[in-house]
Design an enzyme around this catalytic site. Sequence first.
Site, PDB file in Angstrom:
ATOM      1  CE  LYS A  25       3.583  -4.749  -3.032  1.00  0.00           C
ATOM      2  NZ  LYS A  25       2.563  -3.712  -3.157  1.00  0.00           N
TER       3      LYS A  25
ATOM      4  CG  HIS B  58       1.041  -7.326  -0.328  1.00  0.00           C
ATOM      5  ND1 HIS B  58       2.375  -7.678  -0.365  1.00  0.00           N
ATOM      6  CD2 HIS B  58       1.031  -6.008  -0.054  1.00  0.00           C
ATOM      7  CE1 HIS B  58       3.124  -6.630  -0.095  1.00  0.00           C
ATOM      8  NE2 HIS B  58       2.334  -5.593   0.100  1.00  0.00           N
TER       9      HIS B  58
ATOM     10  CB  SER C 123       1.548  -4.987   3.243  1.00  0.00           C
ATOM     11  OG  SER C 123       1.542  -3.682   3.781  1.00  0.00           O
TER      12      SER C 123
HETATM   13  C1  LIG Z   1       2.440  -2.248  -3.300  1.00  0.00           C
HETATM   14  C2  LIG Z   1       1.039  -1.763  -3.188  1.00  0.00           C
HETATM   15  C3  LIG Z   1       0.564  -0.725  -3.987  1.00  0.00           C
HETATM   16  C4  LIG Z   1       1.463   0.051  -4.917  1.00  0.00           C
HETATM   17  O1  LIG Z   1       1.739  -0.676  -6.071  1.00  0.00           O
HETATM   18  P1  LIG Z   1       2.738  -0.049  -7.142  1.00  0.00           P
HETATM   19  O2  LIG Z   1       2.373  -0.742  -8.404  1.00  0.00           O
HETATM   20  O3  LIG Z   1       4.115  -0.318  -6.659  1.00  0.00           O
HETATM   21  O4  LIG Z   1       2.442   1.416  -7.212  1.00  0.00           O
HETATM   22  C5  LIG Z   1      -0.763  -0.389  -3.888  1.00  0.00           C
HETATM   23  N1  LIG Z   1      -1.596  -1.014  -3.032  1.00  0.00           N
HETATM   24  C6  LIG Z   1      -1.169  -2.003  -2.229  1.00  0.00           C
HETATM   25  C7  LIG Z   1      -2.114  -2.671  -1.292  1.00  0.00           C
HETATM   26  C8  LIG Z   1       0.168  -2.404  -2.271  1.00  0.00           C
HETATM   27  O5  LIG Z   1       0.593  -3.370  -1.459  1.00  0.00           O
END
Ligand SMILES: *Cc1c(COP(=O)(O)O)cnc(C)c1O
Length: 395
Positions: free
Chosen positions: A241, A210, A182
């Site tokens: 997301k 992502h 990210s």
């Molecule tokens: C955003 C993210 C998470 C966390 O996801 P949530 O559902 O908000 O807990 C986990 N792993 C990665 C790679 C992320 O980018």
Amino acid sequence: MNPDFTQQVSATVDQIRQDGLFKSERRLLTPQSAHIRTPSGEALNFCANNYLGLADHPDVISAARSALDEWGFGMASVRFICGTQELHKQLEARIAELVGTQDAILYSSCFDANGGVFEVLFEAGDAIISDELNHASIIDGVRLSKADRYRYRNRDLEDLRTQLEAAKGARRIVIVTDGVFSMDGSYAPLEGICDLADEYGALVLVDDSHAVGFVGENGRGTHEYCGVLERVDLITGTLGKALGGASGGYVAGASEVVELLRQRSRPYLFSNAVAPSVAAGSLAAIELALGGSEQRQTLRRNAELFRSLMDEAGFELLPGSHPIVPVMFPGEDGARQASQIADSMLERGVYVIAFSFPVVPRGKARIRVQLSAAHSEQDVQTCVKAFIQARDEVV
Ligand SMILES: *Cc1c(COP(=O)(O)O)cnc(C)c1O
């Protein structure tokens, strides 16, 4: 109140401030969207993970609203006691279909999914080989397992091979990677990873948070993008997301694996079921993503346009094609430049976030721009103009 305790805590917070690491939260006065309003005014938003623009999509909102009427507000139970509705089963089946596995199991978040998967599947005598830049939730989840831990340099297949050699003899070996990193917007080299996994008899787990919903020809994720759809054993990801952005996460894989997780995975067993309105809204978001080749094209075009205009304007970008576009401010003065440019851009109504050490390596400060299908061409141009004006002011 114990005054010693609160004084100690307050000293820690002061130290965080002094180190320049204090994170303040901006308040939004509107739904999450490409155009938002904050107490200081209107802003164009380039820092949400709202890749497909579904966070305030009318179909998603109306599905969630109907579910409130039909299925109530909350479950007041974990899944195995009395917290499973038709909606939860449908959502799990749809996620499995989207990412191309037999089944999937829903968690409150991907943080929980990663927190609940390793301990169950990898025990003493097993080996977990993890990319050094993997998400915090993977690091925490791996810590809960008694398996031996190995780490390889980010996306470095040579080093991965070295770690696989070192792990030889373990009962189970799993290679764990984010699908997309990210901070860099870079893809994991999944083809090479799967080849090495085959060579060493290892499993592959990808956290595709992502990517799910918009990366790859049909938005199925990084494994589709890399041409290894059938070759990844375990996929974790988030609904928080691109897929509507509310909350919820999952582990997807073979039905036997999902069955075992339902029996043993602690964040699944001991945490409340996802709210019905969130499940219904996420289902609608997945439908939109599956039929969303137009949004994916818009997203791709926006990312390309942003990259080419920024290139022309002489900014240094990390190369790539993901809608995460890091604008780099290298060198000793980079952290200051990035943070002042981000501030100056917000005054011009463009919301972007600067990252510096320790979130990214020293000397690699950046402003991370995240494009969305909800941005218009004009929005992208406005963002680039704000970058240029802010640079003139700060550098
Ligand atoms: C955003 C993210 C998470 C966390 O996801 P949530 O559902 O908000 O807990 C986990 N792993 C990665 C790679 C992320 O980018």
